[in-house]
Write an enzyme that holds these catalytic residues in place. Sequence first.
Site, short mmCIF file in Angstrom:
data_model
loop_
_atom_site.label_atom_id
_atom_site.label_comp_id
_atom_site.label_asym_id
_atom_site.label_seq_id
_atom_site.Cartn_x
_atom_site.Cartn_y
_atom_site.Cartn_z
NE ARG A 1 -2.42 1.16 3.79
CZ ARG A 1 -3.14 0.76 4.83
NH1 ARG A 1 -4.18 0.33 4.81
NH2 ARG A 1 -2.56 1.15 5.99
CB SER A 10 -11.43 -1.62 3.62
OG SER A 10 -9.96 -1.90 3.62
CE LYS A 54 -7.40 1.99 5.78
NZ LYS A 54 -7.77 2.12 4.58
#
Length: 253
Positions: free
Chosen positions: A92, A158, A184
Amino acid sequence: MGASRSSLRARPSPLFSSASGSRPAGRSWSETASPWSAPATPRSSSRRQTGSSSPAPLLADRRLYLVTPVKPGFGEFLAAAIRGGVDVVQVRERSLADGRLLDALGEARVVTAAHGIPLGVNDRPDLAVLAGADFVHVGQDDIPVEAARAFGLPVGLSTHAPAEIDAARADYIAVGPVYATPTKEGRPAVGLELVRYAAANATLPWFAIGGIGAVNVAEVVAAGATRVAVVRAIVEAGDPERAARELRAALPG
């Protein structure tokens, strides 16, 4: 940084289950079966049309999922984490230009293929295909699951709420963030209650994610998780192999 882009298209990719054999070398991604689904084309796939899949048998022995940005010594870092017990890797990375990211994915592909570990890419099915990755992972606000499947790859999604778990039509889901995490930013922690909900209700394979580390993984397992995905617990560890080994030892199976 690792393998050149010109060599990526011909690199074979490992399957999600070591018992499933290996993808024949020398064939393009569109000519080979996905590790989670039957061969698909943009126009025809019964699984794409129904939105259903059943990867559970192939994920039964996967427990520790590493989500990682590209970092210095990337190949060595991944190899150490895998030695410690990581059995799924997702890259990521949103700060690199596409060309540099593709080079990094090529490096990751070499390491993961050597160990028979599935490789995923966050939010970029196009680069996942070019790198010979095994799957792509998307969020609720990213490219839709069905659109990502048009690239011929399995898709993870997700989820952050019971309704999202119930509605998911991906190949697996991530449930979280269980605890607050800077990876996040702006996304509130869902707590262990959503882990309990997933344990009782999820019909897809799922990984608890978000702020999980050695200090709290036992709580997550006690809430019903059998698989976890981590970022900082391994990425920021001075000894990634040891960190992975400690986490893996806390997981069932």
